[in-house]
Design an enzyme around this catalytic site. Structure first.
Site, PDB file in Angstrom:
ATOM      1  N   LYS B 183      38.592   9.546  46.209  1.00 52.53           N
ATOM      2  CA  LYS B 183      39.753   8.704  46.500  1.00 52.53           C
ATOM      3  C   LYS B 183      40.378   8.375  45.157  1.00 52.53           C
ATOM      4  O   LYS B 183      39.806   7.631  44.352  1.00 52.53           O
ATOM      5  CB  LYS B 183      39.399   7.438  47.247  1.00 52.53           C
ATOM      6  CG  LYS B 183      40.675   6.788  47.837  1.00 52.53           C
ATOM      7  CD  LYS B 183      40.519   5.371  48.257  1.00 52.53           C
ATOM      8  CE  LYS B 183      40.707   4.400  47.130  1.00 52.53           C
ATOM      9  NZ  LYS B 183      42.031   4.447  46.446  1.00 52.53           N
ATOM     10  N   GLY B 240      34.496  -0.397  39.644  1.00 59.68           N
ATOM     11  CA  GLY B 240      35.629  -1.285  39.857  1.00 59.68           C
ATOM     12  C   GLY B 240      35.177  -2.720  39.988  1.00 59.68           C
ATOM     13  O   GLY B 240      34.188  -3.125  39.377  1.00 59.68           O
ATOM     14  N   SER B 241      35.899  -3.479  40.793  1.00 54.86           N
ATOM     15  CA  SER B 241      35.649  -4.913  40.865  1.00 54.86           C
ATOM     16  C   SER B 241      34.436  -5.211  41.735  1.00 54.86           C
ATOM     17  O   SER B 241      34.022  -4.404  42.568  1.00 54.86           O
ATOM     18  CB  SER B 241      36.865  -5.627  41.461  1.00 54.86           C
ATOM     19  OG  SER B 241      36.977  -5.313  42.841  1.00 54.86           O
ATOM     20  N   ARG B 242      33.901  -6.410  41.540  1.00 52.74           N
ATOM     21  CA  ARG B 242      32.777  -6.851  42.357  1.00 52.74           C
ATOM     22  C   ARG B 242      33.184  -6.998  43.815  1.00 52.74           C
ATOM     23  O   ARG B 242      32.428  -6.646  44.719  1.00 52.74           O
ATOM     24  CB  ARG B 242      32.292  -8.191  41.787  1.00 52.74           C
ATOM     25  CG  ARG B 242      31.017  -8.685  42.394  1.00 52.74           C
ATOM     26  CD  ARG B 242      30.434  -9.712  41.449  1.00 52.74           C
ATOM     27  NE  ARG B 242      29.484 -10.567  42.118  1.00 52.74           N
ATOM     28  CZ  ARG B 242      28.911 -11.614  41.524  1.00 52.74           C
ATOM     29  NH1 ARG B 242      29.214 -11.918  40.274  1.00 52.74           N
ATOM     30  NH2 ARG B 242      28.047 -12.352  42.171  1.00 52.74           N
ATOM     31  N   GLN B 243      34.396  -7.475  44.014  1.00 51.63           N
ATOM     32  CA  GLN B 243      34.894  -7.629  45.381  1.00 51.63           C
ATOM     33  C   GLN B 243      34.978  -6.264  46.075  1.00 51.63           C
ATOM     34  O   GLN B 243      34.532  -6.096  47.212  1.00 51.63           O
ATOM     35  CB  GLN B 243      36.276  -8.291  45.329  1.00 51.63           C
ATOM     36  CG  GLN B 243      36.803  -8.725  46.670  1.00 51.63           C
ATOM     37  CD  GLN B 243      38.225  -9.282  46.561  1.00 51.63           C
ATOM     38  OE1 GLN B 243      38.832  -9.261  45.483  1.00 51.63           O
ATOM     39  NE2 GLN B 243      38.754  -9.759  47.670  1.00 51.63           N
ATOM     40  N   GLY B 244      35.562  -5.295  45.379  1.00 52.88           N
ATOM     41  CA  GLY B 244      35.694  -3.958  45.955  1.00 52.88           C
ATOM     42  C   GLY B 244      34.336  -3.310  46.182  1.00 52.88           C
ATOM     43  O   GLY B 244      34.077  -2.726  47.243  1.00 52.88           O
ATOM     44  N   GLY B 245      33.455  -3.436  45.214  1.00 58.91           N
ATOM     45  CA  GLY B 245      32.137  -2.820  45.322  1.00 58.91           C
ATOM     46  C   GLY B 245      31.314  -3.409  46.450  1.00 58.91           C
ATOM     47  O   GLY B 245      30.694  -2.676  47.227  1.00 58.91           O
ATOM     48  N   GLU B 264      29.475   0.251  40.199  1.00 58.37           N
ATOM     49  CA  GLU B 264      29.370  -0.368  38.871  1.00 58.37           C
ATOM     50  C   GLU B 264      30.463  -1.412  38.847  1.00 58.37           C
ATOM     51  O   GLU B 264      31.645  -1.078  38.983  1.00 58.37           O
ATOM     52  CB  GLU B 264      29.538   0.740  37.827  1.00 58.37           C
ATOM     53  CG  GLU B 264      29.095   0.351  36.454  1.00 58.37           C
ATOM     54  CD  GLU B 264      30.271  -0.036  35.620  1.00 58.37           C
ATOM     55  OE1 GLU B 264      30.674  -1.209  35.712  1.00 58.37           O
ATOM     56  OE2 GLU B 264      30.793   0.835  34.911  1.00 58.37           O
ATOM     57  N   CYS B 301      33.918  -1.832  30.806  1.00 60.87           N
ATOM     58  CA  CYS B 301      32.817  -2.482  31.538  1.00 60.87           C
ATOM     59  C   CYS B 301      31.842  -3.103  30.562  1.00 60.87           C
ATOM     60  O   CYS B 301      31.126  -4.042  30.903  1.00 60.87           O
ATOM     61  CB  CYS B 301      32.052  -1.457  32.364  1.00 60.87           C
ATOM     62  SG  CYS B 301      33.091  -0.274  33.195  1.00 60.87           S
ATOM     63  N   GLU B 392      32.811 -12.269  34.941  1.00 64.51           N
ATOM     64  CA  GLU B 392      33.602 -11.405  34.085  1.00 64.51           C
ATOM     65  C   GLU B 392      35.090 -11.739  34.187  1.00 64.51           C
ATOM     66  O   GLU B 392      35.626 -11.872  35.297  1.00 64.51           O
ATOM     67  CB  GLU B 392      33.385  -9.942  34.500  1.00 64.51           C
ATOM     68  CG  GLU B 392      34.089  -8.941  33.594  1.00 64.51           C
ATOM     69  CD  GLU B 392      33.905  -7.499  34.077  1.00 64.51           C
ATOM     70  OE1 GLU B 392      33.661  -7.304  35.288  1.00 64.51           O
ATOM     71  OE2 GLU B 392      34.013  -6.585  33.247  1.00 64.51           O
TER      72      GLU B 392
END
Lengths: 528, 528
Positions: B183, B240-245, B264, B301, B392
């Site tokens: 993606k 990517g972001s913690r929300q996305g992950g 990650e 990162c 972060e």
């Protein structure tokens, strides 16, 4: 030695105060003395906190000491003597010879992991030398694997020794440098106490930190869930039902710090009987299948519960011979009343599937929790139209599916869920079909075996007792064999760490004589 | 070459019909032509089904062909020439030299994985010989690792080449024998198309099956979620972001067949400045820190966002020197409007924390999405009382915490969340404290480094770019370096498989010359 109904928290023996539970004799349906005090939330907290405190000092011990601890556990288990076997017989209904064999397997596992620890391959020690003249310069980089942290192990009902208190999960976690908190299985609390005390004595004599091992009694839905949710716990080992395993997976995934769950859950272990093998195998093949199906009253994760074959005279002869062999198998006592009831429910459901024919049964239902073996046959359409026929019925029942041609067989293979094992019976003339099956079966199972039966899981370096979901929660691992240690490890990279602060495994002089990947080339090692 | 706004589905170029999205120039805040057609559910279905079909034929190819495919991707990316760099500059605001370096890193990664494939260590080939005379006899057992199946890779915003379409996740998955569906990240669609076409050409010229690579455009919440939920997909790589992950982790865990997610996510990469190092380092140490903090506008990162040190004159001097160095850093253009806004929000939140003092800033806010670097200082109580200070803030902002003594420092280390890296600056006199820190830091991070800064992740065998949650979703792995291939593998055991049906890697004659664990002893191998 006397069974007191006490739990093990580090070097203490503690009586739980959250109620009392009893062992149960499945042959007589009678409770067994004494009562076992169940763990409170405080007990969970103490055991987990102690495990957390023990992690750094335990993993810092010399590998040799860690290996000797594993060997001491093996010796202490043997030192319990006949009382262990006698209590396990009462609690599980399993016969003496089986339990003595299982004790030897438990001891063998502990000794294998002592070797694994000494060999040190598990650390994947890797050194990339600094390249100061490169642009930009490359730093000195070194990698080793360390333990994840304290592990919760759930004892399995069907291996009261080899997959319980000091079983494979405990041995591999301790080998990885991880403290262990065991939730003893309610089906064999006395056996658990005897083994727990053996581990406790081994910990003391080996001089490992106190919290390296604890063992609690309690219900999976309360104490089990509390253990998995505890922040000090970093991984979970479980062997049991799909319902139980997926409940732990949800809890672990929902933590503020999610942790891995290694749950070995359900598998029907399909067996492909290819035409020439069916012809050549004759009655011996049928007898081999029935022996595997009924071994240990069918209470193995690798029990062959599903057979695929092409219709024809050879298959008819196989079914006839298997039916005769099955009729000669007496009813055997199952491990628990719950397992016995679930088996009867599962078999009763088979009876309601249209097109599924009961072709043979074992001896009559006996007393207590005795179960009657059963063989069912159906055609491909019936099988493909009933997804539930691929669900595990834990016990000595199997479904044989008659296919019209090899193409239909391959399609059914492709439709299989994840399995612990898939078996192929093939003669040279079958190798065309077998070769077409293999890439499919590799995707479906952790172990592919030829011309045998899946029960009997060898404890070896090359063993894989695992497989895609729902066989396990994590197909990347095994719970039997030397590689089981990998489940409890994670890699750490050391960049430009001063030589005196480096772990021994990564020092230039390689004092442990480890195999190392040195600048991209594997060096086999050898003790310095 | 022209950017057409098309997706790659196997050997086809397809224009998505679920709306259109544009690249965005963060320096000018202007959209970039052309529009990129977004994937429909049918596109997702086709790409995933094709990947599923490609898995068996792809993994059956000779390892040499798989390695050459990876090398062909590298060559095709280089062959795109300056257009790739020019488009990436427009889409990301990153300078030419950085992008050229990143292209070289991408190519280096692909070539490293070609070597990894040829070396074959990744298979963990293991042979346990049959012991026919043992009681009971031991069967012949052999183990190798195979790919998990098709992998979805989410391109990362901050590495438009090295962690995007043909970046580390794609290279390691392809090396493992897994087809990949990418993606593409919405922040660099044109760059993605150019690289996607390069991979497509490499696939064609290498003769690998068509579905081995596809690339779709679409939103993470729709197309991304559909990809992760697709039954053909067996693993996920995400940066990517913690929300996305964590959203992807939930979807993957909720599937009827749960699959692993390698996400990650977030790390503040604490840096410990121990007293003697602080004294010895002087202004150079401060300059090194500020250079690392502001490199790539802090969009790494591994950006050092948190410093721990003991209060005193040396620390005051460090803060003064760092402040001066920071004032000399101009505002840099961030990758996207969203990242820029999130940075400003994060910095604004710092401004509201009582006791947190802004001591230095970089150059004035520029035009477009330019961000101003910032350094904050607080005492230990302020830090320990504000959990959010460990979250972060992606960009060039850091918090320095003044501790009273080493004991307080150790406690703060123990309280850290999981991190990608932890850095220690230490001279010989600091090694007592550093030695006490190390076992804690090993538990907290995937990489522990001394006397340097964490930005700049070497692509090597010993690299670990990973760490405990929330740094990543799975501390057992790395997303940079040769071991990244392990994420996409699972072991399979072959029991008594006839010699002619065995995979080459496991045949007695070892035709691939692999390193193998033979009856428990590692044999380093060497081409036959």
């Amino acid at each position: 030695m006397t069974i007191l109904g006490e739990m093990i928290i580090g070097q203490q023996c503690v009586r739980g105060t959250a109620g009392e539970a009893f062992g149960f004799n499945p042959a007589t349906r009678a409770n067994l003395e004494p009562g076992f005090g169940q763990a409170t939330g405080d007990d969970v907290e103490r055991a987990c906190a102690l495990a957390g405190q023990a992690f750094d000092p335990y993993r810092a011990l010399p590998l040799e000491q860690r290996a000797r601890f594993l060997e001491a556990i093996a010796e202490q288990i043997l030192a319990v003597g006949p009382e262990l076997i006698e209590r396990a017989m009462l609690e599980t209904g399993l016969p003496q010879a089986r339990l003595e064999g299982e004790r030897m397997r438990t001891v063998t596992q502990l000794r294998l992991f002592a070797k694994v620890v000494r060999d040190g391959y598990f650390m994947d020690a890797t050194v990339d030398s600094a390249l100061p003249d490169r642009t930009p310069p490359r730093p000195d980089l070194r990698l080793r694997k360390i333990g994840l942290g304290p592990v919760v192990v759930f004892g399995a009902s069907n291996f009261p020794l080899a997959f319980s208190v000091a079983g494979g999960d405990t041995a591999s976690a301790l080998a990885a440098g991880c403290p262990v908190v065991v939730k003893a299985h309610a089906a064999h609390p006395g056996t658990s106490e005897l083994v727990g005390r053996a581990v406790q004595r081994a910990a003391k004599e080996s001089g490992v930190p106190e919290g390296v091992f604890s063992m609690l009694y309690g219900d999976g839905r309360t104490v089990g869930q509390q253990l998995v949710a505890h922040p000090a716990i970093k991984a979970v080992g479980f062997t049991g039902s799909r319902q139980g395993g997926t409940a732990l997976m949800r809890t672990a995934a929902g933590r503020s710090e999610p942790i891995p769950v290694y749950a070995e859950m359900s598998s029907v272990n399909p067996v492909f009987l290819l035409p020439a093998a069916l012809q050549a195998g004759g009655a011996g093949l049928a007898q081999g299948f029935v022996d595997s199906l009924t071994l240990g009253v069918g209470q193995f994760c690798t029990n062959p519960g599903l057979l695929f074959a092409l219709e024809g005279a050879d298959l008819d002869a196989f079914v006839k011979a298997a039916s005769e062999a099955l009729a000669g198998k007496g009813a055997g006592t199952m491990l628990t009343a719950g397992i016995h009831e679930a088996y009867n429910t599962g078999v009763a459901k088979f009876g309601q599937v249209e097109g599924l024919q009961l072709v043979a049964q074992g001896g009559e239902q006996g007393t207590g929790c005795a179960a009657r073996a059963a063989l069912y046959v159906c055609d491909a359409d019936t099988y493909l139209g009933n997804a539930a026929l691929e669900d595990e019925v834990f016990g000595p029942a199997a479904v044989l599916v008659r296919f019209k041609d090899a193409d239909q067989l391959l399609k059914a293979a492709e439709a299989l869920h994840g399995q612990l094992t898939v078996t192929v019976h093939a003669q040279a003339q079958d190798h065309g079909v077998a070769g077409a099956l293999l890439p499919i079966l590799e995707r479906k199972a952790g172990r592919v075996l030829f011309n045998g039966f899946p029960t009997g899981v060898e404890v070896a370096h090359a063993m894989v007792h695992g497989g895609p979901f729902p066989a396990t929660s994590d197909s990347r691992t095994t719970s039997v064999g030397a590689s089981a240690i990998d489940r409890f490890l994670r890699p750490v990279c050391y960049q430009n760490v001063p030589a005196n602060l480096l772990p021994e495994a990564l020092r230039d002089e390689n004092p442990l004589g480890l195999a190392r990947l040195q600048d991209g080339t594997l060096q086999a090692g050898g003790k310095a």
